[in-house]
Write a protein that holds these residues in place. Structure first.
Motif, PDB file in Angstrom:
ATOM      1  N   ASP A 362       0.806  -1.237  -0.054  1.00 17.00           N
ATOM      2  CA  ASP A 362      -0.109   0.111  -0.012  1.00 17.00           C
ATOM      3  C   ASP A 362       1.013   1.383  -0.085  1.00 17.00           C
ATOM      4  N   VAL A 363       0.600   2.091  -0.950  1.00 20.74           N
ATOM      5  CA  VAL A 363       1.418   3.138  -1.050  1.00 20.74           C
ATOM      6  C   VAL A 363       0.928   4.494   0.280  1.00 20.74           C
ATOM      7  N   ASP A 364       1.983   4.859   0.744  1.00 22.30           N
ATOM      8  CA  ASP A 364       1.885   5.520   2.172  1.00 22.30           C
ATOM      9  C   ASP A 364       1.120   7.049   1.873  1.00 22.30           C
ATOM     10  N   TRP A 365       0.377   7.527   2.413  1.00 23.83           N
ATOM     11  CA  TRP A 365      -0.176   8.863   2.370  1.00 23.83           C
ATOM     12  C   TRP A 365      -0.562   9.229   0.878  1.00 23.83           C
ATOM     13  N   PHE A 366      -0.903   8.334   0.119  1.00 21.94           N
ATOM     14  CA  PHE A 366      -1.270   8.542  -1.355  1.00 21.94           C
ATOM     15  C   PHE A 366      -2.153   9.732  -1.805  1.00 21.94           C
ATOM     16  N   LYS A 367      -3.244   9.804  -0.734  1.00 22.42           N
ATOM     17  CA  LYS A 367      -4.108  10.763  -1.218  1.00 22.42           C
ATOM     18  C   LYS A 367      -3.206  12.379  -0.865  1.00 22.42           C
ATOM     19  N   ILE A 434      11.109  -4.528  -2.471  1.00 23.62           N
ATOM     20  CA  ILE A 434      10.327  -3.569  -3.026  1.00 23.62           C
ATOM     21  C   ILE A 434      10.115  -2.341  -2.153  1.00 23.62           C
ATOM     22  N   ARG A 435      10.140  -2.333  -0.776  1.00 28.73           N
ATOM     23  CA  ARG A 435      10.122  -1.220   0.034  1.00 28.73           C
ATOM     24  C   ARG A 435      11.146  -0.228   0.053  1.00 28.73           C
ATOM     25  N   MET A 436      12.444  -1.022  -0.152  1.00 30.10           N
ATOM     26  CA  MET A 436      13.383  -0.083  -0.297  1.00 30.10           C
ATOM     27  C   MET A 436      13.681   0.347  -1.640  1.00 30.10           C
ATOM     28  N   ALA A 437      13.158  -0.199  -2.737  1.00 33.19           N
ATOM     29  CA  ALA A 437      13.232   0.430  -3.862  1.00 33.19           C
ATOM     30  C   ALA A 437      12.362   1.492  -4.007  1.00 33.19           C
ATOM     31  N   VAL A 438      11.363   1.681  -3.190  1.00 27.57           N
ATOM     32  CA  VAL A 438      10.337   2.651  -3.603  1.00 27.57           C
ATOM     33  C   VAL A 438      11.044   3.738  -2.586  1.00 27.57           C
ATOM     34  N   ASP A 439      11.389   3.509  -1.241  1.00 28.85           N
ATOM     35  CA  ASP A 439      11.972   4.488  -0.604  1.00 28.85           C
ATOM     36  C   ASP A 439      13.470   5.157  -1.060  1.00 28.85           C
ATOM     37  N   THR A 444      12.022  12.933  -8.359  1.00 30.07           N
ATOM     38  CA  THR A 444      12.167  14.366  -8.775  1.00 30.07           C
ATOM     39  C   THR A 444      11.251  14.250 -10.304  1.00 30.07           C
ATOM     40  N   ALA A 445      11.574  13.538 -11.133  1.00 27.45           N
ATOM     41  CA  ALA A 445      11.091  13.562 -12.380  1.00 27.45           C
ATOM     42  C   ALA A 445       9.681  13.371 -12.469  1.00 27.45           C
ATOM     43  N   VAL A 446       8.826  12.832 -11.734  1.00 28.95           N
ATOM     44  CA  VAL A 446       7.494  12.546 -11.355  1.00 28.95           C
ATOM     45  C   VAL A 446       6.977  13.459 -10.621  1.00 28.95           C
ATOM     46  N   LEU A 447       7.443  13.636  -9.391  1.00 27.83           N
ATOM     47  CA  LEU A 447       6.658  14.583  -8.549  1.00 27.83           C
ATOM     48  C   LEU A 447       7.409  15.809  -8.022  1.00 27.83           C
ATOM     49  N   GLY A 448       8.498  16.173  -8.483  1.00 27.60           N
ATOM     50  CA  GLY A 448       9.083  17.360  -8.231  1.00 27.60           C
ATOM     51  C   GLY A 448       9.717  17.165  -6.751  1.00 27.60           C
ATOM     52  N   VAL A 449       9.396  18.434  -6.179  1.00 26.88           N
ATOM     53  CA  VAL A 449       9.714  18.479  -4.505  1.00 26.88           C
ATOM     54  C   VAL A 449       8.775  18.007  -3.856  1.00 26.88           C
ATOM     55  N   THR A 450       7.783  17.677  -4.313  1.00 26.62           N
ATOM     56  CA  THR A 450       6.381  17.078  -3.349  1.00 26.62           C
ATOM     57  C   THR A 450       6.909  15.925  -2.442  1.00 26.62           C
ATOM     58  N   GLN A 451       6.156  15.654  -1.426  1.00 27.08           N
ATOM     59  CA  GLN A 451       6.262  14.439  -0.401  1.00 27.08           C
ATOM     60  C   GLN A 451       6.631  13.350  -1.530  1.00 27.08           C
ATOM     61  N   ARG A 452       7.877  12.390  -0.789  1.00 26.37           N
ATOM     62  CA  ARG A 452       8.399  11.336  -1.409  1.00 26.37           C
ATOM     63  C   ARG A 452       7.254  10.166  -1.259  1.00 26.37           C
ATOM     64  N   PRO A 453       7.106   9.209  -1.892  1.00 30.06           N
ATOM     65  CA  PRO A 453       6.107   8.393  -1.438  1.00 30.06           C
ATOM     66  C   PRO A 453       6.680   7.057  -0.795  1.00 30.06           C
ATOM     67  N   THR A 454       6.206   6.265   0.074  1.00 26.42           N
ATOM     68  CA  THR A 454       6.812   5.034   0.669  1.00 26.42           C
ATOM     69  C   THR A 454       5.687   4.059   0.495  1.00 26.42           C
ATOM     70  N   VAL A 455       6.020   2.746   0.830  1.00 24.60           N
ATOM     71  CA  VAL A 455       5.162   1.789   0.913  1.00 24.60           C
ATOM     72  C   VAL A 455       5.060   1.023   2.371  1.00 24.60           C
ATOM     73  N   SER A 456       3.921   0.653   2.750  1.00 23.09           N
ATOM     74  CA  SER A 456       3.924  -0.258   3.656  1.00 23.09           C
ATOM     75  C   SER A 456       3.566  -1.783   3.240  1.00 23.09           C
ATOM     76  N   VAL A 457       3.930  -2.731   3.844  1.00 23.88           N
ATOM     77  CA  VAL A 457       3.927  -4.061   3.112  1.00 23.88           C
ATOM     78  C   VAL A 457       3.565  -5.199   4.275  1.00 23.88           C
ATOM     79  N   GLY A 458       2.573  -6.070   3.711  1.00 25.73           N
ATOM     80  CA  GLY A 458       1.998  -6.870   4.587  1.00 25.73           C
ATOM     81  C   GLY A 458       2.434  -8.210   4.047  1.00 25.73           C
TER      82      GLY A 458
END
Length: 503
Positions: A362-367, A434-439, A444-458
């Protein structure tokens, strides 16, 4: 006789009536009756009986110059019995008629081989008429084969045909098959020089043909008389009989007879010093060959077009199925695709002794990402996550977008010793990658300086259903969210433990 057997008998008798009309040169009536029969194949037939009906109709369609239909019927009949060992009378009947069709399109050697098999199979059956018909088909093919051979080789082939004709005549003492055997028997006799017997046999066949309005036998009988007169050196008479044979073959649309007889007529006219007659016979021979070639080309063209359309329809159906199970945004499997494929993966894992793992991401804080950067950027971020999943998973792992910003990976692991921390289970290792790759990804190219997404994994494992694995992984995912996000949690029935990200 049972209902199915009665239905088959009625269908075969109706097909025979069509053949009689064709042999009488009554093409319009034959076509009309044939069209009525096409939609009537009795249900519940065994494969060889059904194949016999279809191939009889293929032969009728061929004689009526409906070549694409003939090829279609023959292919359908053959596909019905392609994996079956030929046994019994109907199998022999099917093979004999397929041999006739092969001979008609010029595959003389293949026709001869399959005709020989048809006789062998017919001898194991109980239907005398079908055996007689198969004998007539093989012997007739030998006759035509002999006509194409040099004189020193032709006689041996004619002699091979003679006992086959005689056996057939001993089985069928009346009716259409008897006349066909009798007429062609005369040709074999003429081929070995027994001219008196050949002429007597031909005249007997012509008498019966006149009584039964059988123009096919009339054509063959006159050809035999032409052969006899030619061998006697009476070329004027040979020409007369030859012209009748050609006319009748043309009237009943029998391309094989027409080509053979017109060629023989041209040769007789040449020997008789009749260039005008020779030219006319050659014209009819060339016309017959050209018509046969054009008809075959048309049939092949239509068959290829039907094949092209079938392939296109299959591709469209496959594409539609693919679209139904594919997420359009990320190109991953969607929920339907996961549900369709999961059970097979789980069953194969159980059968091979492997351990299934389900990784729920699940992508953290995606909203917040959507609110800050916009939905287009949010969609681009989801596509980027999908690419990272592909990079970190193995080729055989099933990756799916479950819904919104949730992703699922279903994979299997060989049973190994994970004691004393020497190795990590594959499902857990993939989840952490997967978690490390996203983190650590450069967003920058996709979201600029916006908050960087991370993921939580079960993560969950065990030989359970997809629903159970998903429910357990969801419990672990909820714990990962509760414990601060950007982490992997593994569900275990007895204890909870977390693999924490490096600091």
């Amino acid at each position: 006789m049972g209902h199915d057997g009665q239905g088959a008998t009625e269908a075969l008798l109706a097909d025979q009536e069509v053949r009689l009309l064709i042999d009488a040169g009554r093409a319009n009536e034959a076509n009309s009756l044939f069209d009525q029969l096409l939609a009537k194949v009795p249900p519940g037939l065994d494969p060889w009986t059904r194949a016999a009906i279809l191939t009889r109709r293929a032969v009728a369609a061929w004689r009526l110059k409906r070549i694409p239909l003939a090829l279609e019927l023959a292919a359908e009949g053959w596909s019905d019995i392609d994996a079956e060992k030929p046994t019994g009378s109907y199998a022999a009947d099917t093979l004999g008629r397929l041999g006739y069709l092969l001979d008609g399109i010029g595959h003389r050697r293949a026709a001869l081989e399959i005709s020989r098999v048809s006789v062998e199979v017919a001898r194991t059956g109980e239907d005398r008429d079908i055996l007689a018909h198969c004998l007539q088909g093989l012997a007739g093919t030998l006759n035509f084969r002999a006509c194409e051979l040099p004189p020193e080789l032709a006689e041996a082939t004619f002699r091979e045909a003679i006992p086959l004709f005689e056996e057939g005549l001993s089985l069928a003492t009346e009716g259409r098959i008897h006349i066909a055997l009798l007429a062609a028997y005369g040709a074999a006799l003429a081929g070995v020089g027994e001219l008196f017997r050949a002429e007597k046999t031909a005249n007997e066949a012509l008498t019966l043909a006149a009584r039964q309005d059988n123009r096919w036998a009339r054509s063959v009988g006159n050809w035999v008389l032409s052969m006899v007169r030619r061998r006697q050196g009476r070329l004027d008479h040979a020409t007369g009989f030859g012209r009748i044979a050609v006319d009748e073959a043309e009237r009943i649309n029998d391309a094989s007879l027409l080509q053979r007889y017109s060629q023989d007529l041209a040769d007789i006219c040449h020997e008789n010093g009749d260039p005008i007659g020779e030219a006319e016979a050659l014209r009819r021979n060339i016309s017959a060959r050209q018509t046969a070639i054009e008809t075959l080309q048309e049939g092949l063209g239509q068959a290829l077009e039907q094949r092209r359309l079938a392939i296109r329809a299959q591709r469209l159906a496959t594409a539609a199925q693919e679209l139904a199970t594919r997420d359009p945004l990320t190109g991953l499997s969607n929920r339907l695709g996961l549900e369709r494929s999961a059970q097979g993966i789980l069953d194969r894992a159980t059968a091979s002794g492997r351990i299934p793992w389900l990784v729920l991401i699940d992508v953290d804080w995606f909203k917040g990402v959507n609110d800050a950067a916009g939905h287009a950027a949010g969609d681009a971020a989801l596509r980027e996550v999908a690419q990272l999943l592909r990079a970190e998973c193995r080729g055989g792992d099933l990756i799916a977008r479950w819904a919104g910003d949730e992703f699922v990976v279903l994979l299997t692991d060989a049973v190994t010793d994970h004691s004393e921390g020497r190795t990590s289970p594959v499902g857990v290792a993939v989840a952490e990658r997967i978690r490390m790759a996203v983190d650590q990804h450069d967003w920058t190219a996709v979201l600029g300086v916006t908050q960087r997404p991370t993921v939580s994994v079960g993560v969950a494992t065990g030989h359970d259903t997809l629903e159970r694995l998903f429910a357990n992984a969801d419990v672990a995912l909820y714990r990962a969210k509760r414990h601060g996000r950007n982490r992997v949690e593994v569900y275990t029935p007895s204890e909870d433990y977390a693999i924490k990200p490096p600091r």
